[in-house]
Design a protein around this motif. Structure first.
Motif, mmCIF file in Angstrom:
data_model
loop_
_atom_site.group_PDB
_atom_site.id
_atom_site.type_symbol
_atom_site.label_atom_id
_atom_site.label_comp_id
_atom_site.label_asym_id
_atom_site.label_seq_id
_atom_site.Cartn_x
_atom_site.Cartn_y
_atom_site.Cartn_z
ATOM 1 N N ARG B 18 0.809 -1.219 0.000
ATOM 2 C CA ARG B 18 0.000 0.000 0.000
ATOM 3 C C ARG B 18 0.846 1.276 0.000
ATOM 4 O O ARG B 18 0.382 2.356 -0.320
ATOM 5 C CB ARG B 18 -1.027 0.023 1.137
ATOM 6 N N HIS B 19 2.111 1.191 0.452
ATOM 7 C CA HIS B 19 3.092 2.253 0.243
ATOM 8 C C HIS B 19 4.335 1.542 -0.262
ATOM 9 O O HIS B 19 4.575 0.392 0.098
ATOM 10 C CB HIS B 19 3.484 2.931 1.561
ATOM 11 N N PHE B 20 5.163 2.204 -1.069
ATOM 12 C CA PHE B 20 6.414 1.566 -1.464
ATOM 13 C C PHE B 20 7.543 2.465 -1.004
ATOM 14 O O PHE B 20 7.875 3.444 -1.658
ATOM 15 C CB PHE B 20 6.440 1.349 -2.981
ATOM 16 N N LEU B 21 8.121 2.141 0.150
ATOM 17 C CA LEU B 21 9.053 3.051 0.802
ATOM 18 C C LEU B 21 10.490 2.545 0.785
ATOM 19 O O LEU B 21 11.429 3.307 0.585
ATOM 20 C CB LEU B 21 8.621 3.279 2.259
ATOM 21 N N SER B 22 10.668 1.254 1.083
ATOM 22 C CA SER B 22 12.014 0.688 1.049
ATOM 23 C C SER B 22 11.868 -0.823 0.982
ATOM 24 O O SER B 22 10.865 -1.381 1.385
ATOM 25 C CB SER B 22 12.821 1.081 2.276
ATOM 26 N N ILE B 23 12.896 -1.468 0.466
ATOM 27 C CA ILE B 23 12.790 -2.907 0.245
ATOM 28 C C ILE B 23 13.065 -3.695 1.515
ATOM 29 O O ILE B 23 12.667 -4.853 1.637
ATOM 30 C CB ILE B 23 13.732 -3.293 -0.904
ATOM 31 N N ASP B 24 13.718 -3.071 2.471
ATOM 32 C CA ASP B 24 14.075 -3.707 3.718
ATOM 33 C C ASP B 24 12.880 -4.340 4.404
ATOM 34 O O ASP B 24 11.931 -3.657 4.770
ATOM 35 C CB ASP B 24 14.690 -2.619 4.626
ATOM 36 N N GLY B 25 12.904 -5.654 4.557
ATOM 37 C CA GLY B 25 11.851 -6.325 5.290
ATOM 38 C C GLY B 25 10.694 -6.808 4.443
ATOM 39 O O GLY B 25 9.828 -7.534 4.930
ATOM 40 N N LEU B 26 10.615 -6.432 3.165
ATOM 41 C CA LEU B 26 9.504 -6.915 2.335
ATOM 42 C C LEU B 26 9.743 -8.378 1.986
ATOM 43 O O LEU B 26 10.865 -8.783 1.722
ATOM 44 C CB LEU B 26 9.388 -6.084 1.050
ATOM 45 N N PRO B 27 8.672 -9.191 1.982
ATOM 46 C CA PRO B 27 8.871 -10.613 1.716
ATOM 47 C C PRO B 27 9.241 -10.906 0.259
ATOM 48 O O PRO B 27 8.905 -10.152 -0.652
ATOM 49 C CB PRO B 27 7.518 -11.249 2.073
ATOM 50 N N LYS B 28 9.906 -12.045 0.089
ATOM 51 C CA LYS B 28 10.382 -12.447 -1.239
ATOM 52 C C LYS B 28 9.223 -12.554 -2.225
ATOM 53 O O LYS B 28 9.334 -12.146 -3.384
ATOM 54 C CB LYS B 28 11.102 -13.795 -1.110
ATOM 55 N N THR B 29 8.094 -13.126 -1.776
ATOM 56 C CA THR B 29 6.955 -13.323 -2.679
ATOM 57 C C THR B 29 6.447 -11.988 -3.218
ATOM 58 O O THR B 29 6.034 -11.890 -4.376
ATOM 59 C CB THR B 29 5.800 -14.034 -1.944
ATOM 60 N N LEU B 30 6.495 -10.967 -2.391
ATOM 61 C CA LEU B 30 6.034 -9.660 -2.855
ATOM 62 C C LEU B 30 6.978 -9.096 -3.909
ATOM 63 O O LEU B 30 6.544 -8.568 -4.937
ATOM 64 C CB LEU B 30 5.919 -8.693 -1.679
ATOM 65 N N LEU B 31 8.283 -9.225 -3.681
ATOM 66 C CA LEU B 31 9.247 -8.724 -4.659
ATOM 67 C C LEU B 31 9.080 -9.467 -5.987
ATOM 68 O O LEU B 31 9.152 -8.876 -7.061
ATOM 69 C CB LEU B 31 10.684 -8.891 -4.146
#
Lengths: 175, 332, 424
Positions: B18-31
């Motif tokens: 819902r926001h795209f702020l930084s990649i740190d901590g985002l899950p692999k499936t989302l990337l």
């Protein structure tokens, strides 16, 4: 799982649809139609239709034109739309597998009009079931069926094409 | 979800962006979903009809507190291809330089009822701060905050790798240059390690390597030749001239001697290694012209991928945002 | 006043006393302390389960007046201090204008007296305007009430000026409070480590503190001045002071409660409430600070209470003001520190009362017969919520606003008068 209402076998439905479309073209004196199928089931059907009618074939993916984008999000695996012709002033046979709410067809119509202004569009679907939410009807249809709230139809393919009636077990929403 | 606070802020309750702020901590499936979605937009970009109606009726505001014509124009193009209405606000020269606080600027913007802000700011953490202030009404896309993050750039770099190499697992990736001051490098490291890359190398002099860099899951090198050995992907970072003035480096020529990517150095990498650069490139400082223009260079492809990635994250974030708004309205 | 406090756990670091007692206070003095007392006509306070100890002396707090009353006032912040068990406090000279004139010192002391919550003993500015170029009128300020001199958080970078300041202070045996931070290395906003790297924030390395400590120690020895090092933040810093004390140098040190309780992890997510100077450091530093307090290397605990208005903390991290408002959560934090570590209540109360007063040469405020009552009563089990009405400080930068807290000061007596009583 139990399969009440036995469906007619799929090849005969496809043959019936091809026959109806041919008659439609003759009746309306449609010149040089383009056959455009909606991914994925409609695209398979369109291939057969285009070959039989010896007409140019196009394919549409309507993922970006769906109206439920804000509820359901985007489907990441999108097939490319390919319309290798200019559709301006052309007659189009739009092909899909199952007509239910009518929203898929609405999206396809919107997408087509982003490409140009066709002379006419006729809708050919393999089958049509109850549940229309928009004023959209098929011009050619091989099977009309009444299903219950927890049943839906699915076309598997591409070879062989098989139309199946499925009982919904989970709370899925059909397109 | 056991995510760091910055990741939690970016996701809806169901794990949608819902926001795209930084990649740190985002899950692999989302990337991976972002990459797949962007791939479909690459296809759209190659079609005759490049516009899709996904963001029709939505307003996207480019809120750039720091100048950047390149980044801003790719975001603008991406938004337009999604059929959104786009508004460009260059804040750096107006109100804030007259002393208006960021908070007041945001309050004044509220009246415009926009759906999405694309934000670039000189302070690390600015995008998070803005997201906290405007949630739940506006989706924030971080176009670069201080030294912290530039997630769309990192993802377009990942898309470039994704499209030209088989998978991330077996890759050796080298990131070369001013890593200390690079917001892209941090997000690149997070993305690479999350997507499964086991061998990420940061190469530069000690003055340009961040503190405790190895704790990010990378290996650091001071020797470029050594660091490039057998590498599949080389990402060159831009060197800003300010670094010489503020005692990080003696001179551009000495930097080029030690860290410039020449053809000779490139030969240390695998023969099919790809060369990338977020741009704009400094020929003769980070990279030899022949390499920048050579057949291993994907620098120009990156631009097209940039539009596709931005279309992907903007549509995903808008969708997540609308869903979250509906959830909140329903619960009231 | 005629008060009988019954069955409190009396903790008095002056007498090394830790026992359940009854305490009788009348006419502002402690009349009797015994295992059991029966006093007719006294107002009885049932204090079973509560802790009674000398009230606290704060070697550093920011009262904001003069100059920054949007952040806090002498009245509001001394009241907040009283609610945390403090009876005496030393305000930072970093006011506007700086506390470098007798006018400012008199204003601060008058206002504090008018408010009537705490005894306020000024810290005079070491240089004029805290601008680090000219000596302040230290003698005059001392006569006007300054008990120590400090350049607040502003490093005097010119060694010649620093030398002269210390030589001058040594002339009149004035006490120096120093915040050891090297200016050039202190431009960052948090501890220099992996978290700073991940957040993209400039870090302040430990050597910013140790270089400064080394410098001030040498200046101190060279000039003969007596230094008290404020707000230690690092393990290396503690070790330097430990060795200096072992060599017999006349130094003292304090640490603020936030550094005993929190680490850099609090900054995750860019939480600006934890943007402080010196920065919160690594867990290993926090453990070293606790050990330093336990073995006496660190003499005192301070609050470093720094209230701010809301806007000061509502910006991207590096743009926010530094400092934490801590008085309202001081007691809950102190009690959880006691529960978590081996630090005894005797040690903690010593670090808050006996030791700061001794190093300043102030009269003892132990719980002795006949002495004026300077004490506080603490209920360590009281559950309460830090609502806006419960909050005493004007600062909007309390870390645990609206949180449920355990432990509260229920009564504070200063010079025999009640300066704080907790209501439900």
């Amino acid at each position: 799982m139990a399969q009440p209402p036995q469906l007619p076998d799929t090849p005969s439905l496809v043959a019936d649809l091809v026959q109806q479309v041919s008659q439609l073209i003759k009746h309306h004196q449609i010149q040089d139609p383009l056959v455009i199928g909606i991914h994925t089931g409609g695209a398979w059907l369109a291939e057969t239709l285009a070959k039989t009618l010896n007409a140019p074939l196009g394919k549409l993916d309507i993922s970006f034109y769906r109206d439920d984008f804000t509820q359901q999000g985007l489907n990441p695996k999108v097939n490319p739309s390919s319309l290798p012709f200019d559709i301006n002033n052309r007659h189009i046979i739009l092909v899909d597998d199952v007509l239910m709410t009518g929203r898929t067809i609405r999206a396809a119509l919107n997408e087509l009009f982003d490409y140009g202004r066709p002379a006419s569009i006729k809708l050919a679907t393999l089958c049509a079931i109850n549940g229309r939410q928009l004023p959209i009807q098929a011009d050619a249809c091989a099977l009309e069926l009444q299903v219950t709230a927890n049943q839906y139809l699915q076309l598997e393919g591409p070879e062989p094409l098989q139309l199946t009636l499925i009982e919904r077990t989970t709370d899925e929403s059909a397109s | 979800m056991n995510l760091p606070p910055s990741a939690q802020l970016q996701l809806t309750e169901t794990g949608e962006l819902r926001h795209f702020l930084s990649i740190d901590g985002l899950p692999k499936t989302l990337l991976e979903r972002i990459l797949d979605t962007a791939n479909s937009f690459v296809v759209v970009g190659n079609q005759e009809v490049k516009k899709v109606p996904l963001l029709r009726g939505k307003t996207v505001v480019n809120l750039f507190f720091e100048n950047s014509t390149r980044t801003r124009s790719t975001f603008e193009l991406a938004a337009q291809r999604l059929s959104a209405d786009v508004l460009n606000l260059d804040i750096n020269t107006s109100a804030t330089s007259k002393g208006e606080s960021l908070l007041d600027t945001l309050r004044n913007l509220r009246a415009m009822h926009s759906d999405m802000f694309v934000v670039r700011h000189s302070q690390s953490g600015a995008a998070h701060f803005i997201a906290q202030q405007v949630t739940p009404n506006v989706a924030i896309i971080n176009a670069g905050d201080g030294r912290h993050a530039h997630p769309t750039q990192a993802m377009l770099d990942m898309l470039t790798i994704y499209r030209h190499k088989a998978s991330f697992d077996q890759l050796k990736v080298a990131i070369v240059g001013d890593i200390l001051h690079s917001r892209v490098a941090r997000d690149q490291v997070h993305a690479l390690t999350t997507l499964g890359c086991q061998d990420v190398r940061l190469i530069g002099p000690n003055t340009l390597l961040p503190t405790a860099a190895e704790d990010l899951g990378v290996t650091t090198y001071n020797d470029l030749d050594k660091g490039l050995e057998d590498v599949d992907v080389i990402i060159m970072l831009r060197l800003q001239t300010e670094r010489m003035d503020s005692a990080f480096l003696p001179s551009a020529s000495e930097y080029y001697q030690a860290y410039g990517l020449t053809r000779q150095r490139l030969s240390k990498a695998k023969p099919d290694a790809i060369v990338m650069h977020p741009g704009p490139i400094n020929r003769g400082i980070e990279i030899e012209s022949e390499v920048a223009d050579g057949k291993q260079s994907l620098i120009l492809n990156q631009v097209g991928y940039g539009i596709a990635i931005r279309m992907a994250v903007m549509s995903m974030a808008m969708s997540g945002q609308m869903q979250q708004r509906q959830v909140m309205e329903a619960s009231q | 006043m005629n008060m009988l406090i019954r069955q409190a756990r009396v903790v008095d670091p002056y007498q090394q006393l830790d026992a359940i007692m009854d305490v009788h206070i009348a006419d502002g003095n402690i009349q009797a302390i015994a295992a059991e007392l029966n006093i007719a006509d006294a107002q009885v306070i049932e204090a079973k389960g509560q802790i009674l100890c000398p009230n606290f002396t704060d070697l550093l707090a920011y009262l904001r007046q003069p100059g920054n009353s949007q952040k806090g006032t002498i009245a509001s912040e001394t009241r907040a201090a009283a609610s945390a068990g403090f009876g005496t406090l030393l305000p930072s000279p970093d006011t506007q204008p700086a506390s470098d004139s007798t006018a400012v010192l008199e204003l601060v002391q008058d206002r504090a007296k008018q408010a009537g919550y705490c005894q306020v003993l000024p810290i005079g500015a070491l240089t004029q305007g805290l601008k680090s170029t000219h000596l302040s009128n230290m003698l005059g300020l001392n006569k006007a009430g300054a008990v120590a001199f400090s350049n607040a958080g502003y490093d005097i970078t010119d060694n010649t000026v620093l030398l002269r300041c210390y030589e001058y202070a040594a002339t009149y045996k004035l006490k120096i409070f120093v915040q050891a931070r090297d200016a050039a290395l202190s431009h960052g906003h948090m501890h220099d480590g992996i978290l700073a790297t991940q957040l993209g924030l400039n870090g302040i390395p430990v050597i910013a503190e140790t270089l400064a400590i080394s410098r001030h120690l040498q200046m101190m020895q060279h000039t003969g001045v007596s230094c008290h090092f404020q707000q230690l933040s690092s393990a290396a810093g503690v070790e330097m002071l430990r060795q200096a004390k072992a060599q017999g140098l006349a130094i003292s040190a304090d640490v603020d409660l936030a550094h005993l309780c929190y680490t850099e992890q609090q900054v995750q997510g860019y939480s600006s409430q934890y943007h402080v100077q010196p920065p919160l450091r690594h867990e290993s530093d926090r453990q070293a600070l606790i050990a330093g307090l336990a073995d006496g290397t660190i003499d005192a605990i301070v609050s470093a209470h720094q209230p701010h208005e809301a806007a000061a903390k509502q910006a991207p991290f590096a743009d926010t003001a530094t400092g934490m408002a801590i008085y309202d959560i001081f007691m809950p934090l102190l009690l959880s520190l006691a529960a978590e570590t081996d630090l005894s209540l005797l040690q903690l109360t010593a670090a808050l009362s006996k030791q700061p007063r001794t190093l300043l040469g102030l009269e003892a405020n132990g719980l002795t017969l006949g002495a004026v009552a300077n004490l506080c009563l603490i209920d360590p089990n009281l559950s309460w919520q830090l609502t806006s009405t419960a909050q005493q400080s004007q600062g909007a930068n309390q870390c645990l606003q609206n949180n449920s807290l355990t432990g509260r000061v229920t009564l504070t007596l200063q010079h025999g008068k009640a300066t704080w009583q907790a209501h439900d």
